[in-house]
Motif scaffolding. Structure first.
Motif, short mmCIF file in Angstrom:
data_model
loop_
_atom_site.label_atom_id
_atom_site.label_comp_id
_atom_site.label_asym_id
_atom_site.label_seq_id
_atom_site.Cartn_x
_atom_site.Cartn_y
_atom_site.Cartn_z
N HIS A 215 0.85 -1.19 0.00
CA HIS A 215 0.00 0.00 0.00
C HIS A 215 0.90 1.25 0.00
CE1 HIS A 215 -3.69 -2.21 1.92
NE2 HIS A 215 -3.24 -2.79 0.82
N ALA A 216 0.96 1.91 -1.14
CA ALA A 216 1.89 3.04 -1.28
C ALA A 216 1.20 4.38 -1.39
CB ALA A 216 2.77 2.82 -2.53
N VAL A 220 2.81 8.33 -0.96
CA VAL A 220 2.87 9.16 -2.16
C VAL A 220 2.11 10.46 -1.92
CG1 VAL A 220 2.16 9.35 -4.58
CG2 VAL A 220 3.17 7.23 -3.74
N GLY A 221 0.93 10.36 -1.29
CA GLY A 221 0.15 11.56 -0.99
C GLY A 221 0.87 12.49 -0.03
N ASP A 222 1.56 11.92 0.98
CA ASP A 222 2.32 12.76 1.93
C ASP A 222 3.42 13.54 1.21
OD1 ASP A 222 0.78 11.85 4.00
OD2 ASP A 222 2.23 10.35 4.69
N LEU A 223 4.11 12.89 0.29
CA LEU A 223 5.16 13.56 -0.47
C LEU A 223 4.59 14.69 -1.34
CD1 LEU A 223 7.28 10.47 -1.55
CD2 LEU A 223 8.10 12.37 -0.17
N ALA A 330 7.33 10.87 -7.06
CA ALA A 330 6.82 10.40 -5.77
C ALA A 330 6.50 8.90 -5.83
CB ALA A 330 5.57 11.19 -5.38
N VAL A 331 5.85 8.45 -6.91
CA VAL A 331 5.49 7.04 -7.04
C VAL A 331 6.74 6.16 -7.11
CG1 VAL A 331 4.44 5.33 -8.59
CG2 VAL A 331 3.24 7.47 -8.10
N LEU A 336 10.04 1.98 -5.24
CA LEU A 336 11.38 1.39 -5.18
C LEU A 336 11.64 0.81 -3.78
CD1 LEU A 336 13.52 4.01 -7.15
CD2 LEU A 336 13.38 1.57 -7.69
N GLN A 337 11.25 1.56 -2.76
CA GLN A 337 11.48 1.11 -1.39
C GLN A 337 10.58 -0.06 -1.01
OE1 GLN A 337 12.21 4.50 1.51
NE2 GLN A 337 11.42 5.67 -0.24
#
Length: 461
Positions: A215-216, A220-223, A330-331, A336-337
């Motif tokens: 769940h990313a 992504v939204g925070d960034l 951001a995605v 990647l992590q």
């Protein structure tokens, strides 16, 4: 009459609440069993009934979201049942299960029962599940729309009442006008909040298909939010970007579980083609929503590359929408992590190094530089809300500081984990390791209290 509930799928604690309650109606037990097997992997509460009378009895006792009824049944047929359901529970989504020979009954169900859809026998399992997901999403959207309409009606009534008495309070006119303005601002904020919440509900339907560790969207939204605040992006761009962060993987809904959990660099042949189509699929699913046109455009083009070798349209440079360029950074940084791109999880610092290496080829150089600076200086993706996060070199570290992220060696070995309190011994070992490797570490740290950890040695962190 029988009422049964599917056993919930084993999930990490706490268990997920069912997203909807389904009522399956058929006089053939084997059909009910087959439908339940198809839906076992879905997060639904499933009830069953073997005739129309039993189904109506359940509806009087249970809050049902979707009714799926067989067309031809002894006594009350599917068309008559769904017609009664429409009168009894108009908010309930109605779906008819029909064979090729049931066309007259299907027409009756459409005309009298106002059904949402019909499913032909024998059904396709994937299409059946997709139809149900769309039906549940449709009902959630309608509920939210009705809530907003009721809220607007209530606020309009309040405004009418205020205006009726406004002239009678001339001495307090200025104060009353200020109160009305405050109410309007609050109403506008509530509508905006509701709009965002509706999108988050839709986003949650997407993420439920993926394992929790993939769940990313939230990070992504925070960034995106932090970048928009730091660079003071205009409201419309900010809104479209935040919606895109929540919905960018909408085009993956039709994938099977294997594809969802396979890193993109491990997909080949037809799987690879399907992967490259997901931005276009996501856009097409949003095209009918006028207020999400900007969001849909960003989602379509977030896999374009700065040098023009991306997809789906091989756009190059400034031809790529700004929001799509930022969303891509951001995605990719988060995925990647998470191990969603390469067949291994890339440590955070190495992910930043990889973005920097691909600047000018995949990413816009100036935007990539600004994004990396945000991640280094603020680290919004680390979820350290309320803590002072600083990016420090090893020589700036002080005992008592707390690591805000894991530290890995140049070969990827975990050296120190997030949350570790630094001691002078550990700091000395890091310095020694830098000498051996011939490199340097940049660490994200937080320190108890409000003071700047770099003040004691005069360095500006």
């Amino acid at each position: 009459m029988t009422v049964e509930a599917d056993q919930p799928l084993p999930t990490p604690e706490p268990p997920l609440q069912p997203v909807a309650t389904l009522l399956l109606v058929d006089d053939e037990p084997n059909v009910l069993s087959a439908l339940k097997r198809v839906l076992r992997s879905e997060n639904y509460l499933v009830l069953t009934a073997n005739d129309g009378e039993a189904a109506l009895a359940i509806l009087e006792q249970e809050a049902v979201d979707v009714v799926i009824s067989d067309c031809l049944m002894p006594g009350m047929d599917g068309a008559e049942l769904l017609s009664q359901v429409q009168r009894m529970r108009p908010e309930c989504v109605r779906i008819l299960l029909t064979g090729q020979s049931d066309m007259n009954a299907t027409v009756r169900a459409i005309n009298e029962g106002h059904i949402y859809s019909y499913i032909a026998k024998p059904w396709d399992d994937h299409k059946l599940r997709l139809t149900l997901r769309q039906a549940v999403a449709h009902q959630l959207a309608e509920r939210e729309q009705k809530r907003l309409e009721a809220l607007t009606l209530q606020q309009n009534q309040e405004l009418v009442e205020l205006n009726a008495t406004l002239e009678q309070r001339v001495e307090a006119r200025t104060q009353e006008l200020k109160q009305i303005t405050d109410m309007l601002d609050a109403a506008y904020d509530e509508l905006k909040h509701s709009y965002v919440m509706a999108t988050r509900v839709f986003s949650s339907l997407i993420t439920q298909r993926m394992p929790r560790h993939l769940h990313a969207n939230a990070q992504v939204g925070d960034l995106i939010q932090a970048f928009a605040d730091t660079h003071e992006l205009e409201d419309s761009l900010r809104r479209d970007l935040l919606m895109a962060a929540a919905l960018y993987n909408l085009g993956k809904l039709g994938w099977d579980d294997r594809m969802l959990t396979t890193p993109s660099e491990r997909l080949f042949a037809e799987d690879r083609k399907a992967y490259r189509r997901y931005p276009e699929t996501g856009e097409s699913l949003l095209m009918s929503l006028e207020h999400l046109q900007g969001t849909a455009r960003f989602i379509r083009h977030h896999r374009e590359h700065w040098n023009g070798d991306g997809y789906p349209n091989r756009l190059k440079g400034e031809a790529i929408p700004y929001g799509a360029r930022l969303l891509a950074l951001a995605v990719d940084f988060i995925e990647l992590q998470r191990g969603m791109i390469l067949p291994r999880k890339v440590p955070r610092q190495q992910a930043l190094d990889l973005l920097r290496k691909l600047s000018g080829r995949v990413y816009e150089p100036s935007l990539c530089q600004a994004f990396i600076a945000l991640c280094v200086e603020q680290a919004p993706d680390l979820g350290q809300a309320g803590k002072t996060m600083l990016s420090l070199e090893t020589r700036q570290l002080k005992p008592g500081m707390i690591l805000g992220q894991d530290i890995h060696s140049a070969t990827g070995i975990l050296l120190l984990n997030e949350g570790k309190e630094l001691t002078q011994h550990l700091i000395d070992k890091l310095c020694k390791l830098e000498e051996v490797e011939g490199g340097s570490y940049t660490l994200m740290v937080c320190k108890p209290g409000d003071s700047d950890p770099s003040e004691s040695d005069g360095n500006d962190a």
